[in-house]
Each structure stands twice: as C-alpha cells, then as structure tokens.
Design an enzyme around this catalytic site. Sequence first.
Site, PDB file in Angstrom:
ATOM      1  N   ARG A  50       0.838  -1.194   0.000  1.00 29.45           N
ATOM      2  CA  ARG A  50       0.000   0.000   0.000  1.00 29.45           C
ATOM      3  C   ARG A  50       0.874   1.246   0.000  1.00 29.45           C
ATOM      4  O   ARG A  50       1.824   1.340   0.777  1.00 29.45           O
ATOM      5  CB  ARG A  50      -0.915   0.009   1.226  1.00 29.45           C
ATOM      6  CG  ARG A  50      -1.895  -1.149   1.267  1.00 29.45           C
ATOM      7  CD  ARG A  50      -2.604  -1.186   2.607  1.00 29.45           C
ATOM      8  NE  ARG A  50      -3.533  -2.314   2.695  1.00 29.45           N
ATOM      9  CZ  ARG A  50      -4.167  -2.668   3.799  1.00 29.45           C
ATOM     10  NH1 ARG A  50      -3.949  -1.987   4.932  1.00 29.45           N
ATOM     11  NH2 ARG A  50      -5.000  -3.694   3.805  1.00 29.45           N
ATOM     12  N   ASP A  52       1.077   5.588   0.183  1.00 30.72           N
ATOM     13  CA  ASP A  52       0.371   6.743   0.728  1.00 30.72           C
ATOM     14  C   ASP A  52      -0.017   7.718  -0.371  1.00 30.72           C
ATOM     15  O   ASP A  52       0.451   7.629  -1.509  1.00 30.72           O
ATOM     16  CB  ASP A  52       1.250   7.464   1.752  1.00 30.72           C
ATOM     17  CG  ASP A  52       1.465   6.654   3.016  1.00 30.72           C
ATOM     18  OD1 ASP A  52       0.573   5.867   3.375  1.00 30.72           O
ATOM     19  OD2 ASP A  52       2.533   6.807   3.643  1.00 30.72           O
ATOM     20  N   ARG A 198      10.435   7.083   3.918  1.00 27.89           N
ATOM     21  CA  ARG A 198      10.413   8.551   3.970  1.00 27.89           C
ATOM     22  C   ARG A 198      11.083   9.082   5.237  1.00 27.89           C
ATOM     23  O   ARG A 198      11.740  10.126   5.216  1.00 27.89           O
ATOM     24  CB  ARG A 198       8.975   9.056   3.852  1.00 27.89           C
ATOM     25  CG  ARG A 198       8.373   8.855   2.468  1.00 27.89           C
ATOM     26  CD  ARG A 198       6.868   9.096   2.478  1.00 27.89           C
ATOM     27  NE  ARG A 198       6.547  10.428   2.968  1.00 27.89           N
ATOM     28  CZ  ARG A 198       5.317  10.800   3.342  1.00 27.89           C
ATOM     29  NH1 ARG A 198       4.317   9.923   3.297  1.00 27.89           N
ATOM     30  NH2 ARG A 198       5.095  12.026   3.759  1.00 27.89           N
TER      31      ARG A 198
END
Length: 247
Positions: A50, A52, A198
């Site tokens: 998945r 973002d 990130r």
Amino acid sequence: MPRYKLVVEYDGTPFTGWQHQTNGLSVQQAVEEAIARFAGGPVRIHCAGRTDSGVHATHQVIHVDLAKDWREDTVRDATNAHLKPAPVTILAAKQVPDTFHARLSAIRRHYVYRILNRRSPPALEINRAWHVAWPLDAAIMHEAAQSLTGRHDFTTFRAAECQANSPIRTLDRLDVERAGDEIRIFASARSFLHHQVRSMVGTLERAGAGRWSVAEVRAALDARDRTRCGPMAPSMGLYLIGVDYPD
C-alpha cells in the site's frame, strides 16, 4: 475462478493513496472500477504494498480473481481503456495459480526516493521529486545509510499509526547515488514499516546537509525513539519500483 497478476504504474498525485478512502478517489478504487466495467461485476484486488497519498509506482503488483477466463492481453487492454483519463496504467497481465498472492507471496520490495538537488525549483518534476535547494553531499548520505542496513528495531523510523506487530525489520539495501542534479536513494527489504523509507530519507538529508553526523544517524536508530527521527521526507519523491517473488 481464474486469478490474474497485474503490474500497475501510476502517478499518485491526485489520489488519496492506494487503499480505499472515504475522502477521495484511491488507486485501488480506480483500478477496481475499471476492471468491473469490462468484467461485468464488482471485483476486489490485492496489492503488494500500500502506498500513501502522493506516492508513485512504476511496478506495483496486484492480483484479482475474475469470473471468466479472459485472455491476458484483453485484461490489460480493457482495464486500460476504462482507466482513462486517470494517471494509472496496467503494464502487464498474466494468469497465475490461485496460490499466488500479490502481498503474501512477495519476498522483497524495492523503492527509490528522488531528490532534485539544485537552487532552481522544478518545472518538469513538480510532484515527482523532493526539491532541496541547499547542497547535499550524496557520499555522506550513502555512508550514513549503510549504518541503517541489516536487521534492526526501526522504531525511530516508524509512523505512530503503524499497525505492524513488530518494529523489527531487515533492510537489505539503502544506497544513495547522485546523477547530476538528482540524488536517488534505493531501498530494498522484504517489508517496510509505515513511513519507514520517507523517515530514513528525511534523516539522511540532515546528514547530507551537514547538520547531522554519520554517528548521529546511527544513534537515532539505536535510540528506538520516534522523536529522534529527522523531518520526514514528503511523499512526492517516493516510488515503488519493483516486487520480487519466488521463481
């Protein structure tokens, strides 16, 4: 029911992320609705990872079960026809055994994070790379990155809302390379924690800018404390670029 493996490419900018959301269109919803239009009924797809809101993919992998045995090129082309004008495309479709699962069968996932490192802002790379106007030392970033590879407790680089049962992960690769004005950070692992890539990139940027030492990056990891993480890099520079499966 025949099962199909699809390779998907998308620009994550206009989407709420991969997974269904109530506040806007997700990539999952766009693909499911496109498949349903030609397949003649609702479908549910499963993805390898998945992503973002704002995160892109050049090689997302999904699987879907269809009620009819369709030709592989028909699944690809018909889905693409119904995806227009959304910035999503099916690169390949292949019929696979029903033992294949896009997420559970995956043995490694690969990401790249792109930093545009120059004084002038982007014109062609808007929403596709993180613009950092101050100088970054890619060699120092790479040195710091090597202190994060291996099996560790990545609590420092884990989002507060992460639902993983354990913060322990094995990071197989974290390499930093410069190509002209672009710095690319490549990350590979069997699985990642929510916001892990990130968060690591944001910390490496601090080292590249000379504000953190290599030792301080390692100390942040060892602290196992989210407050010790550098500022999280924005989503726009992150791409899912590959998923590995057993032969």
